[in-house]
Design a protein around this motif. Structure first.
Motif, PDB file in Angstrom:
ATOM      1  N   ASP A 103       0.753  -1.087   0.357  1.00  0.00           N
ATOM      2  CA  ASP A 103      -0.008   0.235   0.083  1.00  0.00           C
ATOM      3  C   ASP A 103       0.594   0.977  -0.457  1.00  0.00           C
ATOM      4  O   ASP A 103       1.518   1.283   0.594  1.00  0.00           O
ATOM      5  CB  ASP A 103      -0.759   0.022   2.062  1.00  0.00           C
ATOM      6  N   THR A 147      -2.105  14.232  -4.780  1.00  0.00           N
ATOM      7  CA  THR A 147      -1.761  14.286  -6.754  1.00  0.00           C
ATOM      8  C   THR A 147      -0.453  15.728  -6.362  1.00  0.00           C
ATOM      9  O   THR A 147       0.480  15.979  -6.864  1.00  0.00           O
ATOM     10  CB  THR A 147      -2.725  15.158  -7.095  1.00  0.00           C
ATOM     11  N   ASP A 199      -5.881  15.060   5.348  1.00  0.00           N
ATOM     12  CA  ASP A 199      -6.509  13.706   5.737  1.00  0.00           C
ATOM     13  C   ASP A 199      -6.243  13.131   7.605  1.00  0.00           C
ATOM     14  O   ASP A 199      -5.510  14.477   8.123  1.00  0.00           O
ATOM     15  CB  ASP A 199      -5.125  12.754   5.303  1.00  0.00           C
ATOM     16  N   ARG A 224     -10.760  11.885   5.105  1.00  0.00           N
ATOM     17  CA  ARG A 224     -10.036  13.509   4.543  1.00  0.00           C
ATOM     18  C   ARG A 224     -10.831  14.534   5.934  1.00  0.00           C
ATOM     19  O   ARG A 224     -11.709  14.015   6.593  1.00  0.00           O
ATOM     20  CB  ARG A 224     -10.930  14.301   3.684  1.00  0.00           C
ATOM     21  N   ARG A 270     -10.665  11.526  -6.942  1.00  0.00           N
ATOM     22  CA  ARG A 270     -10.751  12.893  -6.212  1.00  0.00           C
ATOM     23  C   ARG A 270     -11.639  13.459  -6.494  1.00  0.00           C
ATOM     24  O   ARG A 270     -11.625  14.190  -7.829  1.00  0.00           O
ATOM     25  CB  ARG A 270      -9.067  12.747  -5.713  1.00  0.00           C
TER      26      ARG A 270
HETATM   27  P1  AMP Z   1      -5.449  12.059  -5.094  1.00  0.00           P
HETATM   28  O1  AMP Z   1      -4.801  13.327  -5.088  1.00  0.00           O
HETATM   29  O2  AMP Z   1      -6.651  11.951  -6.120  1.00  0.00           O
HETATM   30  O3  AMP Z   1      -4.613  10.897  -5.121  1.00  0.00           O
HETATM   31  O4  AMP Z   1      -6.084  12.025  -3.750  1.00  0.00           O
HETATM   32  C1  AMP Z   1      -5.103  11.988  -2.319  1.00  0.00           C
HETATM   33  C2  AMP Z   1      -6.090  11.562  -1.577  1.00  0.00           C
HETATM   34  O5  AMP Z   1      -6.340  10.406  -1.446  1.00  0.00           O
HETATM   35  C3  AMP Z   1      -5.078  11.519   0.390  1.00  0.00           C
HETATM   36  O6  AMP Z   1      -5.103  12.727   0.567  1.00  0.00           O
HETATM   37  C4  AMP Z   1      -5.963  10.212   0.446  1.00  0.00           C
HETATM   38  O7  AMP Z   1      -7.083  11.255   1.172  1.00  0.00           O
HETATM   39  C5  AMP Z   1      -6.889   9.011  -0.694  1.00  0.00           C
HETATM   40  N1  AMP Z   1      -5.678   8.346  -0.453  1.00  0.00           N
HETATM   41  C6  AMP Z   1      -4.267   8.366  -1.006  1.00  0.00           C
HETATM   42  N2  AMP Z   1      -3.726   7.048  -1.177  1.00  0.00           N
HETATM   43  C7  AMP Z   1      -4.350   6.622   0.283  1.00  0.00           C
HETATM   44  C8  AMP Z   1      -3.715   5.700   0.854  1.00  0.00           C
HETATM   45  N3  AMP Z   1      -2.688   4.416   0.351  1.00  0.00           N
HETATM   46  N4  AMP Z   1      -4.941   5.058   1.637  1.00  0.00           N
HETATM   47  C9  AMP Z   1      -5.871   6.149   2.283  1.00  0.00           C
HETATM   48  N5  AMP Z   1      -6.042   6.919   1.575  1.00  0.00           N
HETATM   49  C10 AMP Z   1      -5.318   7.374   0.425  1.00  0.00           C
END
Ligand code: AMP
Length: 631
Positions: A384, A389, A480, A495, A506
């Motif tokens: 994991d 972004t 988060d 979040r 997202r």
């Molecule tokens: P994005 O910018 O679209 O990649 O979304 C980022 C958000 O996705 C993070 O701030 C988290 O809320 C969630 N996220 C991404 N990877 C994980 C993970 N491995 N476990 C839990 N939440 C995650």
């Protein structure tokens, strides 16, 4: 080396640490200073150095691996498989770069890429960074209104697009959406470069639209050298959702990003030159930028670009690619695994997966049943990783390339080298040092190389949004919630803001609310994210109507719900469509008029809504409770 020492050096002696990592890429001119953090929170990495992303991804491999696979394009949508060696990729990128230059693109200009998962999209991205132009890729699943707001913000000289994408065998036309977006936007691109796949009508606007195949023909042998740019020169912008309806353009640099990706492939993703990387993401998302295009190529690996579903023609399709191309590192999202989980597990046993070192999952929380299922089915390690972004590469994971360490179910792992991760109290800003205390996951500045430089054309928003949300401190907030156990493993708990995560995508609930509000019969609406077994979360909307007679019967309500969903589809795209739009007469708000989203979300998930002493009208929440309970 022990990971703990590796991490400690990255935080305590960042100059020594990152100077070492910087050796993983080519520099045209060496840097004078590793990090300039004289104006926090703006970090400038490898100051004085000059390099080029495309050179590092393509040209520098020509000497050792010109005839090795670089880009492997597989589409189960249009039944096409095409492999480009580094030499062929080099040629195609130059043809695209020459075409963009012919259309007037210069260093520093923006080029918006609105494309399906086809090789030309990769050529366009690499062509931009080759000539020092910034690409701004917009996910092909977004529709006109989303696209228009991004056109206005990026102000591209040229837009590169295609006639259509395809999903599950269904053609998804792009050109109409693009034309409508350009009609809606105030900024008009000078030229639109169109790739014709022969899937859908592609009406051309004379004087503006240009057919790529014809222009490419004129540049079959044009040489376009890489433009050496400062390490801090922006390489691209990528829009992401936040609390407000207006998407933020995450701006990335050049040198720091190249170094961060090269290091991550080695220390985290366990990839080596000459091997094959397979990320199932889309170029419209950050994973596509970092781990379909730049990361693997910078590392001298071949990368698979896959257009299609994981279960079509059957659930073994990805695993057949792993076998065929001897994939060593694979990257996907928990949602995709949950889709596969519904299929026959024998599909995973049909192919030889022995080349695979690990399957990396990210983008959303990885639940234990999903992790266990895929670990058992694959028989390979599942890793994991948590990031955003904004950061461009993992914040939390297990760096097995440094030191083998066990994973814990439900945890993405420990703070990655370069990241000084802290848990902070939301209201006091105090650091929570004890184990198992819930706080906001924050990162002490400077952010490591590869993370966002700023919000495109909006330094103030960058500082205010990300660095000033926690009282009394200039510290980066991930937005988060998290906890950390005794061993330093973090657990992400969702979040802190109004961002939701649907199938790893997202989305900002405000954006969806704005779209729903544009329906003439909607007076007010609240959108929340609700837990979902397959997609992790889905958007749920509760709307107050201007004219309630239009939803007086269940049939009429259903019809209106369909109409509203269509508005969202047309404006934002099907990705943003709520699972349900329910009608209420009043929304739960505080006496000062703030929507009680967390209470709505809790009720939808059959949880305790918590303290409701400030609620203005308690019947509002009862209405939602009744709807959810089907009363
Ligand atoms: P994005 O910018 O679209 O990649 O979304 C980022 C958000 O996705 C993070 O701030 C988290 O809320 C969630 N996220 C991404 N990877 C994980 C993970 N491995 N476990 C839990 N939440 C995650």
């Amino acid at each position: 080396m022990r990971f703990q020492d590796f991490h400690r050096q990255s935080i305590e002696q960042p100059d020594i640490f990152w100077a070492e990592q910087a050796k993983l890429i080519d520099w045209e001119r060496p840097f004078d200073k590793v990090c300039d953090y004289s104006k926090p929170p703006f970090a400038n990495w490898f100051v004085g150095g000059r390099t080029n992303l495309c050179h590092n991804a393509v040209d520098r491999h020509l000497k050792a691996r010109a005839d090795q696979n670089a880009l492997i394009f597989v589409s189960t949508e249009v039944d096409r498989e095409q492999v480009y060696t580094f030499a062929q990729l080099h040629a195609e990128v130059q043809r695209m770069a020459a075409s963009l230059q012919a259309l007037g693109v210069k260093q520093g200009d923006r080029v918006l890429v609105y494309m399906p998962m086809i090789p030309e999209a990769a050529f366009a991205m690499l062509a931009c960074t080759r000539i020092g132009a910034l690409h701004s890729v917009v996910f092909g699943g977004f529709a006109s209104v989303s696209l228009a707001s991004r056109i206005d913000d990026a102000q591209p000289t040229v837009i590169v697009s295609a006639d259509a994408g395809s999903r599950g065998g269904k053609v998804v036309p792009y050109k109409g959406l693009l034309d409508e977006a350009i009609r809606l936007s105030s900024h008009k691109p000078a030229k639109v470069l169109m790739v014709n796949r022969g899937l859908a009508d592609m009406p051309m606007t004379p004087g503006r639209d240009v057919d790529y195949s014809a222009l490419r023909e004129q540049h079959l042998n044009t040489t376009v050298p890489c433009v050496w740019v400062d390490s801090t020169h922006p390489s691209y912008t990528l829009y992401t959702s936040g609390t407000t309806g207006k998407p933020k353009g995450v701006q990335r640099d050049t040198g720091g990003y190249a170094v961060a990706l090269a290091a991550s492939i080695k220390h985290i993703f366990l990839g080596k030159p000459g091997e094959t990387y397979f990320s199932t993401s889309d170029i419209g998302w950050v994973v596509g930028h970092s781990y379909i295009i730049y990361g693997p190529l910078i590392a001298g690996m071949a990368t698979i670009m896959y257009e299609g579903l994981p279960i079509r023609p059957d659930a073994a399709v990805w695993w057949s690619l792993v076998e065929k191309y001897k994939v060593t590192s694979m990257f996907s999202a928990p949602t995709a695994v949950r889709v596969l989980k519904k299929q026959d597990p024998a599909a995973l046993k049909k192919h030889d997966l022995s080349s695979l070192r690990a399957l990396f999952l990210a983008g959303e929380p990885l639940d234990e049943p999903t992790a266990k299922w895929i670990a058992d089915a694959l028989g390979r390690p599942i890793i994991d990783n948590y990031w955003q972004t904004e950061t461009g590469w993992p914040i939390l994971t297990i760096c097995n390339g440094i030191e083998q360490a066990p994973s814990k179910f439900g945890s993405p792992g420990k703070a990655v080298y370069g990241y000084d991760v802290k848990l902070l109290d939301e209201s006091t800003g105090e650091e929570l040092k004890g184990a198992n205390q819930k706080g906001v996951v924050a990162i002490e500045g400077p952010l490591p190389p590869g993370c966002m430089q700023t919000v495109w054309r909006d330094d103030e928003r960058f500082v205010k949004t990300y660095w000033k949300s926690i009282p009394g401190k200039l510290v980066y907030s991930t937005f988060d919630w998290g906890i950390r156990d005794d061993d330093g493993y973090f657990f992400i708990l969702g979040r802190t803001d109004d961002v939701i995560n649907v199938a790893g995508h997202r989305l900002g609930t405000r954006e969806i609310e704005e779209s729903i509000s544009s329906h003439p019969n909607v007076a007010e609406v609240a959108v929340v994210g609700v837990a979902d077994q397959l997609k992790g979360q889905v958007a749920m909307a509760f709307a107050v109507l201007k004219d309630t007679s239009k939803a007086a019967t269940p049939e009429a309500a259903l019809k209106l719900e369909g109409e509203i969903m269509k508005v969202v589809d047309e404006q934002l795209g099907a990705v943003a469509r709520p699972a349900r739009v329910r009608f209420v007469t009043v929304l739960p708000k505080t006496r000062s008029g703030k929507l009680l989203r967390r209470a709505i979300q809790a009720v939808c998930e059959a949880r305790d809504p918590g303290d409701l002493t400030t609620i203005e009208d308690p019947t509002a929440l009862q209405q939602i409770k009744d709807l959810v309970a089907g009363r």
